[in-house]
Design an enzyme around this catalytic site. Structure first.
Site, PDB file in Angstrom:
ATOM      1  CG  HIS A 138      -0.519   0.413   2.487  1.00  0.00           C
ATOM      2  ND1 HIS A 138      -0.140  -0.466   3.470  1.00  0.00           N
ATOM      3  CD2 HIS A 138      -0.348   1.644   3.015  1.00  0.00           C
ATOM      4  CE1 HIS A 138       0.234   0.209   4.533  1.00  0.00           C
ATOM      5  NE2 HIS A 138       0.124   1.492   4.283  1.00  0.00           N
ATOM      6  CG  ASP A 198       0.070  -3.871   2.859  1.00  0.00           C
ATOM      7  OD1 ASP A 198       0.468  -3.407   1.768  1.00  0.00           O
ATOM      8  OD2 ASP A 198      -0.126  -3.175   3.888  1.00  0.00           O
ATOM      9  N   GLY A 234       2.633   6.429   8.728  1.00  0.00           N
ATOM     10  CA  GLY A 234       3.987   6.813   8.325  1.00  0.00           C
ATOM     11  C   GLY A 234       5.029   5.742   8.616  1.00  0.00           C
ATOM     12  CB  SER A 248       2.863   1.932   6.217  1.00  0.00           C
ATOM     13  OG  SER A 248       1.670   1.980   6.935  1.00  0.00           O
TER      14      SER A 248
HETATM   15  C1  4AZ Z   1      -1.238   3.726   8.962  1.00  0.00           C
HETATM   16  O1  4AZ Z   1      -2.193   4.485   8.829  1.00  0.00           O
HETATM   17  C2  4AZ Z   1      -1.173   2.844  10.151  1.00  0.00           C
HETATM   18  N1  4AZ Z   1      -1.249   0.940  14.752  1.00  0.00           N
HETATM   19  C3  4AZ Z   1      -0.056   2.074  10.372  1.00  0.00           C
HETATM   20  C4  4AZ Z   1       0.006   1.246  11.484  1.00  0.00           C
HETATM   21  C5  4AZ Z   1      -1.038   1.197  12.365  1.00  0.00           C
HETATM   22  C6  4AZ Z   1      -2.171   1.968  12.168  1.00  0.00           C
HETATM   23  C7  4AZ Z   1      -2.225   2.806  11.036  1.00  0.00           C
HETATM   24  C8  4AZ Z   1      -0.941   0.281  13.542  1.00  0.00           C
HETATM   25  O2  4AZ Z   1      -0.345   3.707   8.126  1.00  0.00           O
END
Ligand code: 4AZ
Length: 240
Positions: A42, A90, A182, A184
């Protein structure tokens, strides 16, 4: 990262930053050897291969530090089973472009080992997650942070029909340490009894950040071992 600690430069020598068209860190990534970086599907789109840049050795995304190297991309490989609605599969591979005949392996940048068996770590295992994502105040972070979180095996109950094979949950009992927006694409690394780190997860999603009862959801890297080996040609540790 919610909670946790500031990182030092090269403390997580496989952590890379992905920058998109808006010259900010859009996602984390993980160096796994050769010219290859793993991230979340993603985080990237195949058609944008020319806008992404990989930054290695970066500590603070607004203050320049020595030891940074940047790479353009040759290729974005998104898992064929990736579902942008459910975040199933993902996972994506980014192939960096070696600079003027040099390698993709700057000094002090170290590839992480890939977990090859589901039996390597189990429920309750302590692991480290790192990234430049939002903190507990939902404020963007400029300097790399990391925190201890624990593998959890109760996410099929917590997230019910949103939790699929190839996902793994991790967090703390009170939600005080978590990944967030952020982070991710960045690494969840677990350590064996010899203190060797293995990439166990990739930050993927979760319900909010740092919420008690809502652990973060990670792409379970071991589940994709063969896919990674096939597409990179890297000789990862033998599975058998
Ligand atoms: C995000 O929005 C996101 N708490 C990444 C990790 C988590 C939640 C949201 C896990 O990229």
């Amino acid at each position: 990262i919610v909670g946790g600690f500031p990182a030092e430069q090269f403390e997580f020598p496989w952590q890379v930053a992905i920058r998109g068209e808006r010259e900010t860190v859009s996602c984390g990534g993980v160096y796994i050897g050769g010219c290859w970086v793993l991230t979340a599907a993603h985080c990237v789109r195949r058609s944008r291969v020319h806008v992404y840049k990989i930054w290695t050795g970066m500590l603070n995304s607004v203050r320049y530090n020595t030891g940074i190297e940047t790479f353009s991309l040759n290729q974005v490989i998104i898992h064929g089973g990736y579902n942008s609605k459910t975040y199933e599969n993902d996972i994506a591979l980014l192939e960096m472009r070696p600079k003027n005949g040099k390698t993709c392996h700057p000094p002090k940048i170290v590839p992480v080992c890939i977990a090859w068996s589901q039996y390597m770590f189990r429920n309750g295992q302590q692991c480290k997650v790192s990234g430049w994502g939002f903190d507990e105040e939902f404020t963007r972070q400029y300097s790399l942070k990391w925190g201890y979180i624990y593998l959890m095996n109760n996410c099929s109950e917590i997230y019910k029909n949103r939790y699929f094979k190839g996902m793994e949950c991790a967090g703390t009992h009170d939600g005080s340490v978590d990944s967030c927006k952020g982070d991710s694409g960045g690494p969840l690394v677990c350590y064996d009894s010899n203190n060797v780190g293995y990439l166990w997860g990739i930050v993927s999603w979760g319900e909010n950040c740092g919420e008690k009862g809502h652990p973060g959801v990670y792409t379970k890297v071991e589940h994709y071992f063969d896919w990674i080996a096939l597409h990179t040609g890297l000789s990862l540790i033998s599975k058998y």
